[in-house]
Design an enzyme around this catalytic site. Structure first.
Site: not given
Length: 727
Positions: A17, A35
């Site tokens: 990320r 996520n």
């Protein structure tokens, strides 16, 4: 236009990320990344959106692996900025990252006197440290790991929440203030144990190091379980460990401070060095240079590896010699993961314990590899490499649970176009190992919210995995052992068509009820034909006969030669006994080693092959030609081994050369592409010689031994089964 991506693979807990965030902001894109249990979800808007995917693929973080990308074009939402959002739960398909050795950045911080984590024994970041061993559930967030009981301090929280920090959402993040603690345990009277107090963590490690120097046997908690540790150069300590653990001869693995220390004791190739230094830090089998008594007697190899946790590195600040670092377990049981069990089972073996209070949720042993013709060959797939995932471009198969074999057991799952191979479970011979097998199944069911439609297992009626399958009240399919070996190679190499498969191992239940193991199949994804096999012989003594090859080896040579053995008359009578027939190549190796005088008995699995390799001489070119008949007759080789008893180099070289010649000759005769699989092909010399003569497909990404059986089983299901509704 808004692009939505769902990215699957090893993409959580590995810095994925933050990488997405940096790339998106550098391209002035708007949207978000988060996520989810389906994978990482990304939405982007902006002029440079077409550049985004290429930038991402070319700049993946070290531990990330993309297996599948789904893309959707949607109407604009006019996002104002790009942000990292919190996780959401949907269907669980995301792959779990294996545990990785501590990285160079963390090691530098650990050595920096001005850093707040100076000498901190649990230092880690997004690019390294525990993963699978601490996870309870997906998504990989701290609340779903054994780190949930350690509340982050303010300093750690700032790093954890900063997208440009190396520790952004590093779930095991901690420091002296908020992280796990070491503890030193020692024996007191009446078999009880106590904890010794120290004012600093490093003092606990120094204390344990001093005990190792004194010749004591200690247990040290690592990532996936405990190691039993002693000074590898102290012959007395090593043999004391063997005595206490009741492990008379099986080799011990050794951990070294650095690659230079390894070079003092072993000859290593560039490829072996690369594997030793890799982020996965497996045990690598290498050639001995300097003999250390008690470590790997009778053979010419060592299993060597480097530190992979901060604790290991700090330990070697106080040691200038290699240490034995062998799995803490009772024979044939899984590695022990908590000190209570360690004291119960191995309290009489260890003198001191270096424990810590970060719980190991999933036990995971060390991986073992060797190099054959500059290629990595797995003997045990575990820490650093497993769980291992594969993406399958097929949607019509049911959910499959494959249970592997009884030895070197692993399990595999198939669901939602993904195959997951578990870490090494072990031999299912004890109650403890069977419990670990069941616990691993339940772990993977929980992690992926997985429910199998069908169970695939081996045909052997006495395998614990088979018994378990048949007790589950589910549809069960049983696949012949060696067919599974062949299918595992076809799966790994994406093969289709017809192949000539050489399947050499110790034990596999045959279609005729006998023990197979020296097999040549004509094989496809769907079926097989057994076209050649070693001429069956009686395994006198059955399971005990495996340990004592004299029981059957004497019966394999000409009678006038067999009469020279004292137990000839007994063996002659036993030949009429109700013992199983076998065509096992593993037993052929044992017989050759016994008849030539290399061994009296099998001290541990595979010792015959290792000793035969030790005595192989490249300059001996001769071989015995085994005729091409359905039953491959090895009698001339057995007679040769006895007639040249004591001439170890000659027997070893002629035997290996004869096997190579047989494989090459049959390959040319059938003119089909060749597959090699089974535990016998762990023999580096045999496999290497064959590959120098013919091109063959074999297992490289999964174990070539029974550790790959569950992959072959799951492959059969994917290729041959369909969901009932065909969707």
């Amino acid at each position: 236009m808004r692009y939505k991506y769902i990215i699957n693979g090893i993409v959580q807990g590995v810095g994925f990320r933050p990488t997405v965030y940096k790339i998106a902001t550098s391209l002035n894109l708007k949207g978000y990344v988060l996520n989810s249990s389906d994978g990482v979800i990304i939405e982007i808007e902006g002029k440079n959106r077409d550049k985004f995917l290429n930038e991402l693929k070319n700049n993946l973080p070290p531990l990330a692996k993309i297996e599948k990308i789904e893309c959707f074009k949607l109407p604009l939402k006019n996002y104002k900025d790009f942000e990292i959002k919190y996780s959401i739960n949907t269907t669980k398909t995301t792959s779990i990252s294996p545990d990785i050795s501590v990285c160079e950045d963390c090691l530098k911080e650990m050595r920096d006197k001005n850093n707040r984590r100076y000498l901190y024994p649990f230092i880690n970041c997004t690019n390294c440290g525990p993963r699978y061993t601490i996870i309870e559930n997906i998504p990989y967030d701290r609340v779903n790991t054994s780190m949930k009981k350690f509340k982050m301090c303010e300093n750690c929280k700032k790093e954890y929440e900063n997208p440009i920090e190396r520790r952004f959402h590093a779930e095991p993040i901690s420091c002296y203030e908020c992280g796990p603690k070491l503890s030193v345990k020692f024996k007191i009277e009446n078999g009880k144990w106590a904890v010794k107090d120290f004012n600093r963590e490093i003092k606990k490690i120094e204390f344990i190091a001093n005990k190792i120097k004194e010749g004591k046997i200690v247990a040290i908690k690592g990532l996936g379980g405990f190691h039993l540790v002693c000074d590898a150069t102290n012959e007395k300590s090593v043999y004391e460990l063997r005595k206490r653990k009741n492990r008379p001869l099986k080799p011990f693995a050794m951990m070294f401070r650095d690659i230079e220390m390894i070079k003092k004791y072993a000859d290593i190739s560039n490829k072996e060095k690369e594997l030793i230094l890799s982020k996965e830090r497996p045990i690598v089998i290498v050639k001995k240079k300097k003999e250390l008594k008690g470590i790997a007697d009778k053979i010419d190899r060592y299993g060597v590896f480097l530190p992979y946790t901060p604790i290991h590195y700090l330990l070697f600040d106080f040691l200038d010699f290699p240490i034995v670092a062998t799995s803490a377990n009772i024979s044939d049981e899984p590695i022990i993961r908590d000190s209570k069990e360690l004291i119960e089972k191995l309290g009489s073996v260890v003198d001191f314990i270096l424990d810590n209070n970060r719980d190991i949720i999933n036990a995971c042993d060390d991986s073992v590899v060797q190099v054959v013709n500059e290629e990595r060959l797995f003997m045990r797939l575990s820490r650093g490499f497993a769980p291992k995932s594969f993406y399958i471009d097929k949607k019509t198969s049911p959910n499959i649970l494959a249970l592997g074999a009884n030895q070197k057991n692993t399990i595999s799952l198939y669901f939602n176009q993904k195959v997951i191979l578990s870490p090494h479970i072990g031999d299912l011979k004890t109650l403890g190992s069977i419990e670990f097998f069941e616990r691993t199944i339940n772990t993977f069911r929980r992690l992926y919210e997985f429910k199998e439609d069908v169970i695939i297992c081996d045909k052997h009626p006495y395998y614990e995995s088979t018994k378990w399958a048949l007790s589950q009240n589910k549809e069960v399919i049983q696949i012949q052992h060696h067919f599974s070996h062949a299918l595992s190679v076809m799966f790994e190499n994406s093969l289709d068509g017809e192949f000539l498969a050489f399947l050499f191992d110790g034990t596999g239940y045959g279609d005729d009820g006998s023990i197979w193991g020296g097999e040549v199949f004509r094989v496809t994804k769907h079926n097989y034909e057994r076209i050649h096999y070693i001429k069956p012989f009686k395994l006198i003594g059955s399971e005990k006969g495996v340990k004592n090859p004299s029981n059957y080896a004497i019966s394999l040579i000409d009678e006038q030669l067999a009469k020279n053995f004292k137990n000839y008359e007994i063996i002659k009578k036993l030949q009429n006994g109700p013992f199983p027939l076998t065509s096992s190549m593993g037993r052929v190796f044992d017989a050759v080693a016994f008849l030539s005088g290399m061994i009296d008995r099998n001290e541990y699995e595979g010792i015959s092959g290792l000793i035969i390799e030790k005595f192989y001489n490249e300059n001996i070119k001769g071989f015995i030609d085994i005729g091409i008949k359905k039953e491959l007759d090895f009698k001339e080789i057995f007679n040769f081994a006895y007639l040249n008893r004591g001439k170890f180099e000659l027997v070893s070289s002629i035997f290996i050369n004869s096997l190579v010649n047989l494989v090459v000759k049959l390959s040319k005769y059938y003119n089909l592409p060749v597959i090699l699989s089974g535990g016998v092909f762990q023999n580096k010399t045999l496999l290497g010689k064959i590959l120098k003569n013919i091109y063959a497909y074999y297992n490289k990404e999964i174990p070539i031994n029974d550790g790959g059986i569950s992959i072959g089983q799951v492959a059969y299901g994917i290729w041959n089964l369909r969901r009932e509704n065909g969707t």
